[in-house]
Motif scaffolding. Structure first.
Motif, short mmCIF file in Angstrom:
data_model
loop_
_atom_site.label_atom_id
_atom_site.label_comp_id
_atom_site.label_asym_id
_atom_site.label_seq_id
_atom_site.Cartn_x
_atom_site.Cartn_y
_atom_site.Cartn_z
N VAL A 14 0.87 -1.18 0.00
CA VAL A 14 0.00 0.00 0.00
C VAL A 14 0.90 1.23 0.00
O VAL A 14 1.73 1.39 0.90
N LEU A 16 1.33 5.07 0.46
CA LEU A 16 0.64 6.20 1.08
C LEU A 16 0.98 7.49 0.36
O LEU A 16 2.11 7.69 -0.11
N THR A 31 -4.17 7.15 -0.49
CA THR A 31 -3.29 6.11 -1.03
C THR A 31 -3.09 6.34 -2.52
O THR A 31 -4.03 6.65 -3.24
N VAL A 39 -6.15 5.21 4.14
CA VAL A 39 -5.65 4.35 5.22
C VAL A 39 -5.67 5.14 6.52
O VAL A 39 -5.20 6.28 6.57
N LEU A 89 -7.52 -0.19 5.77
CA LEU A 89 -7.84 0.41 4.47
C LEU A 89 -9.34 0.64 4.40
O LEU A 89 -10.13 -0.20 4.84
#
Length: 367
Positions: A14, A16, A31, A39, A89
Motif C-alpha cells: 500500500v 501512502l 493512497t 488508510v 484500508l
C-alpha cells in the motif's frame, strides 16, 4: 512522513500519499496504490483495535446504500514492514466538511452556496438514514458525533471513524464496546458513566443522540441548553440537564426558558414535534419507562421525509427566509425582531448554532 509503504495481510503493498486528517489515536492518508482508497494509521500498536476491526470485517458491512457511499467501513487490515498491525484500508471520501462545520456560516457559503433551511431537513434525513443503515447491520454507533459525519456536495452524509462503534464478533461472540462520546449528546442513562470502561450503548441511546443532532440542525440550538431566567442561575451543564430531563421546550423548568434567538416548535410539523417529545419529555424519575418509547432512526426518516414534502413559502420581507405554508407569518422574522443583540445575551447559556438567514435559491432533491 518517514514510512511511505504499508502492507495488506496478503503482502500487497500500500503506497501512502498525503495526510488528510489527524486525531488523538491516529491519522488518515490518501493512497496512491490502491487508488481511490484511504488508510487510517494508529499512532501506536493497538492489538485490541486489531481484534475489533477483524470483527467488523467478519460482519461484511455494506458501505453503500442504493449505490451511494454511506460509511467508510474497513476493507482490509494494514501492517508495517515488521508485520505489526498498523491500521486499516477504507474508502476515500472527497468531503472534508462535517456536520459541525456546516453550522458555520462562512464555510456553508463557501462549500454550499444557495443553501437554505430545507437543506437542513435533507441533512437530518440523511443522518437518520445513515444511523438506520448501521442499526440494520447490527452496529450500535455509540459516539453519534457530528464530527463523524462528513457532508458531501449533494448533501449526502458518510460516517467515518467506524472503528469506534460497538460490535460483536460474529464468529467468537466477543464484544467490543464504544469507549468515547460527547456528554452533550449522550443519552441520560449514560450520563456520569466512565465510557473508557465500556458504557452500555444501545440502539435506543443512539436514537437519543440522533434526536439531539436533528434538533440542533432544525432548531439551531440544543434542546437541553436553554436560557437562564435570572443572571444568578447556576451554570448549566448539558450532561446534568439531560440526566434530569430539563428541556424547557417540552416541560416547565424552574429558572429556564427557551432562548430568544430560537424559533418556536411551530416551524416543525406535528409529526416531527411528537417524535421530539417522545425523546425529550421525560424526568429523572420516569426515564426507565421512556427509553423504549424513543423513535427509531426509521421513524425519523419517515417523519422528516413527510415534512420535506410539505409546501413552503418565501418570506415577503426577507427572501432568504422560507417556512411551512401553514404558518401565518415568517417564524424567522419573528425571532429576529425579539432577539437581543449577541453582546446582550447575558442570560443565555449558549449562542445560536445557526444564523436565522438562509437563501432559498434551491431545494435539495437528495431526499
Amino acid at each position: 512522513m518517514n514510512q511511505l509503504y504499508k502492507y495488506l495481510e496478503n503482502g500487497e503493498k500500500v503506497i501512502l500519499s498525503s495526510q488528510i486528517a489527524q486525531g488523538g489515536e491516529g491519522a488518515v492518508y490518501r493512497t496512491a496504490l490502491p487508488a481511490g482508497m484511504a488508510v487510517k494509521l494508529y499512532h501506536e500498536s493497538r492489538k485490541d483495535r486489531e481484534k475489533k476491526l477483524r470483527a467488523l470485517l467478519r460482519k461484511h458491512l455494506s458501505d453503500t446504500l442504493e449505490g451511494c457511499l454511506i460509511a467508510a467501513v474497513p476493507k482490509e487490515l494494514v501492517y508495517d514492514e515488521s508485520g505489526d498491525f498498523a491500521g486499516y484500508l477504507m474508502p476515500m471520501i472527497s468531503s472534508r466538511i462535517d456536520l459541525n462545520d456546516f453550522r458555520q456560516e462562512e464555510l456553508r457559503k463557501t462549500y454550499f452556496p444557495g443553501s437554505d433551511w430545507r437543506d437542513l431537513l435533507t441533512l437530518s434525513y440523511n443522518l437518520a438514514e445513515c444511523v438506520d443503515h448501521m442499526h440494520q447491520s447490527g452496529i450500535v454507533l455509540g459516539d453519534v458525533n457530528p464530527r463523524n459525519f462528513l457532508v458531501r456536495s449533494d448533501l449526502t452524509l458518510c460516517l467515518v471513524d467506524v472503528d469506534s462503534c460497538c460490535v460483536s464478533d460474529p464468529d467468537t461472540g466477543e464484544y467490543f464496546p464504544c469507549t468515547v462520546g460527547m456528554s452533550s449528546l449522550l443519552a441520560p442513562e449514560l450520563q456520569g458513566i466512565n465510557l473508557a470502561d465500556g458504557a452500555p450503548f444501545t440502539q435506543a441511546s443512539d436514537c437519543f443522540s440522533l434526536a439531539v443532532l436533528i434538533f440542533l440542525l432544525l432548531m439551531g440550538c440544543h434542546p437541553f441548553l436553554c436560557a437562564k431566567e435570572t443572571p444568578a442561575a447556576e451554570e448549566i451543564s448539558a450532561g446534568m440537564e439531560i440526566m434530569q430531563g430539563n428541556s424547557a421546550y417540552f416541560r416547565q423548568i424552574e429558572n429556564r426558558r427557551i432562548p430568544s434567538y430560537a424559533p418556536s416548535l411551530e416551524i416543525l410539523t406535528p409529526r416531527v414535534r411528537e417524535l421530539f417529545a417522545r425523546t425529550f419529555a421525560y424526568t429523572g424519575e420516569d426515564l426507565p419507562d421512556q427509553i423504549g418509547n424513543r423513535p427509531t432512526a426509521r421513524e425519523w426518516m419517515d417523519a422528516l421525509l413527510h415534512m420535506a414534502m410539505q409546501p413552503y413559502k418565501k418570506c415577503a420581507e426577507n427572501p432568504a427566509h422560507c417556512y411551512l405554508d401553514t404558518l401565518p407569518e415568517c417564524p424567522f422574522c419573528k425571532v429576529e425582531k425579539r432577539s437581543e443583540p449577541i453582546g446582550r445575551l447575558e442570560n443565555a447559556s449558549v449562542l445560536p448554532l445557526f444564523p436565522i438567514s438562509f437563501s432559498t435559491q434551491r431545494f435539495s432533491s437528495s431526499l
